[in-house]
Structure formats: structure tokens, C-alpha cells
Design a protein around this motif. Structure first.
Motif, PDB file in Angstrom:
ATOM      1  N   THR A  77       0.845  -1.191   0.000  1.00 28.76           N
ATOM      2  CA  THR A  77       0.000   0.000   0.000  1.00 28.76           C
ATOM      3  C   THR A  77       0.878   1.237   0.000  1.00 28.76           C
ATOM      4  OG1 THR A  77      -0.084  -0.061   2.402  1.00 28.76           O
ATOM      5  CG2 THR A  77      -1.877  -1.137   1.235  1.00 28.76           C
ATOM      6  N   LYS A  78       0.380   2.283  -0.643  1.00 29.22           N
ATOM      7  CA  LYS A  78       1.112   3.541  -0.695  1.00 29.22           C
ATOM      8  C   LYS A  78       0.807   4.310   0.580  1.00 29.22           C
ATOM      9  CE  LYS A  78       1.623   7.744  -3.353  1.00 29.22           C
ATOM     10  NZ  LYS A  78       1.092   8.570  -4.428  1.00 29.22           N
ATOM     11  N   ASN A  79       1.850   4.662   1.310  1.00 29.01           N
ATOM     12  CA  ASN A  79       1.658   5.399   2.556  1.00 29.01           C
ATOM     13  C   ASN A  79       1.573   6.883   2.255  1.00 29.01           C
ATOM     14  OD1 ASN A  79       1.718   3.138   4.118  1.00 29.01           O
ATOM     15  ND2 ASN A  79       3.897   3.250   4.530  1.00 29.01           N
ATOM     16  N   GLU A  80       0.474   7.476   2.651  1.00 34.93           N
ATOM     17  CA  GLU A  80       0.295   8.910   2.496  1.00 34.93           C
ATOM     18  C   GLU A  80       1.066   9.618   3.608  1.00 34.93           C
ATOM     19  OE1 GLU A  80      -1.811  10.759   0.382  1.00 34.93           O
ATOM     20  OE2 GLU A  80      -2.241   8.984  -0.805  1.00 34.93           O
ATOM     21  N   PRO A  81       1.788  10.684   3.283  1.00 32.24           N
ATOM     22  CA  PRO A  81       2.484  11.415   4.349  1.00 32.24           C
ATOM     23  C   PRO A  81       1.479  12.095   5.272  1.00 32.24           C
ATOM     24  CG  PRO A  81       2.659  12.591   2.270  1.00 32.24           C
ATOM     25  CD  PRO A  81       1.998  11.279   1.975  1.00 32.24           C
ATOM     26  N   TYR A  82       1.930  12.379   6.483  1.00 30.45           N
ATOM     27  CA  TYR A  82       1.074  13.033   7.463  1.00 30.45           C
ATOM     28  C   TYR A  82       0.697  14.423   6.956  1.00 30.45           C
ATOM     29  CZ  TYR A  82      -0.390  15.413  11.686  1.00 30.45           C
ATOM     30  OH  TYR A  82      -1.098  16.135  12.604  1.00 30.45           O
ATOM     31  N   LYS A  83      -0.601  14.732   7.015  1.00 34.46           N
ATOM     32  CA  LYS A  83      -1.070  16.049   6.574  1.00 34.46           C
ATOM     33  C   LYS A  83      -1.390  16.908   7.783  1.00 34.46           C
ATOM     34  CE  LYS A  83      -3.206  14.800   2.211  1.00 34.46           C
ATOM     35  NZ  LYS A  83      -4.453  14.820   1.467  1.00 34.46           N
ATOM     36  N   TYR A  88      -5.103  20.244   4.871  1.00 30.18           N
ATOM     37  CA  TYR A  88      -6.503  19.898   4.615  1.00 30.18           C
ATOM     38  C   TYR A  88      -7.317  21.136   4.251  1.00 30.18           C
ATOM     39  CZ  TYR A  88      -5.927  15.112   6.233  1.00 30.18           C
ATOM     40  OH  TYR A  88      -5.540  13.808   6.365  1.00 30.18           O
ATOM     41  N   GLU A  91      -6.751  22.069   0.706  1.00 30.26           N
ATOM     42  CA  GLU A  91      -7.455  21.197  -0.237  1.00 30.26           C
ATOM     43  C   GLU A  91      -8.884  21.677  -0.463  1.00 30.26           C
ATOM     44  OE1 GLU A  91      -7.399  17.182   1.121  1.00 30.26           O
ATOM     45  OE2 GLU A  91      -5.305  16.870   0.564  1.00 30.26           O
TER      46      GLU A  91
END
Length: 115
Positions: A77-83, A88, A91
């Protein structure tokens, strides 16, 4: 007074109950899962008609997904970096929306301060 390493309330020979005291174990089925690094995981499941065996399982060695097909394991799985909170917000809002909200908030602040 008992020794410092004694466990209170225990006795010599005390231990976990055996199979005879617990009863019969449920029939089990072991399923093999392989991750993309070649690790094999073999969890056991109860052998009952209403038990659903999952397609994937998490590999305890590398943390990646593991599937039942050894030749075609699932891709990691592709790990999304901490946002951050700001990421947010960016976005959801454009720069123009942000500027309008800032102007509105500053105007309200100036009005409250009487300036």
C-alpha cells in the motif's frame, strides 16, 4: 513472611488448565498468505460453514498486505504522508477564498476594536 520473589496465591504445580479441563478445541483450518517480500503467514480459522476467510492478511514481519496466491502477492500500500490541518484546509479552499475570509475576519476585528 514469604520470599520476595514468591507469587502470592500460587502453589507448586499450578499452571494453565489442560485440554481435559477446557474441553475439545474447535476444528481449525490453516491458510497460507504471502507478501511481496516472500514472507509466509499461516493464521488459523475455525472450520465452520459461516466463517469467512479473508482474501488478504497483514504480514507481521514487514507490515505489508499478504494474499493467498504465492505467485501474485498484493502490491504494498502507498503510505500517504502526514497532513497538517493547513494542508486539509488548502485542499478545500482556494487562495482567493482564503484571502476573502481573512479580509472578512480582519474587518470584524477592526469593527470590534473601534478602529
Amino acid at each position: 513472611m514469604a520470599g520476595g520473589s514468591a507469587i502470592r496465591g500460587s502453589r507448586v504445580g499450578a499452571g494453565p488448565m489442560g485440554e481435559a479441563e477446557r474441553g475439545e478445541a474447535a476444528p481449525r483450518v490453516w491458510v497460507s498468505y504471502w507478501c511481496n517480500q516472500g514472507h509466509e503467514v499461516r493464521p488459523s480459522f475455525a472450520k465452520e460453514p459461516d466463517i469467512v476467510i479473508p482474501e488478504t492478511w497483514d504480514c507481521p514481519r514487514c507490515g505489508g498486505p499478504a494474499g493467498q496466491d504465492k505467485e501474485n502477492p498484493p502490491s504494498p500500500t502507498k503510505n500517504e504522508p502526514y497532513k497538517t490541518h493547513l494542508a486539509y484546509v488548502k485542499e478545500r479552499r482556494s487562495d482567493e477564498d482564503g484571502a476573502a475570509l481573512l479580509d472578512e475576519a480582519l474587518a470584524a476585528l477592526r469593527e470590534r476594536r473601534g478602529g
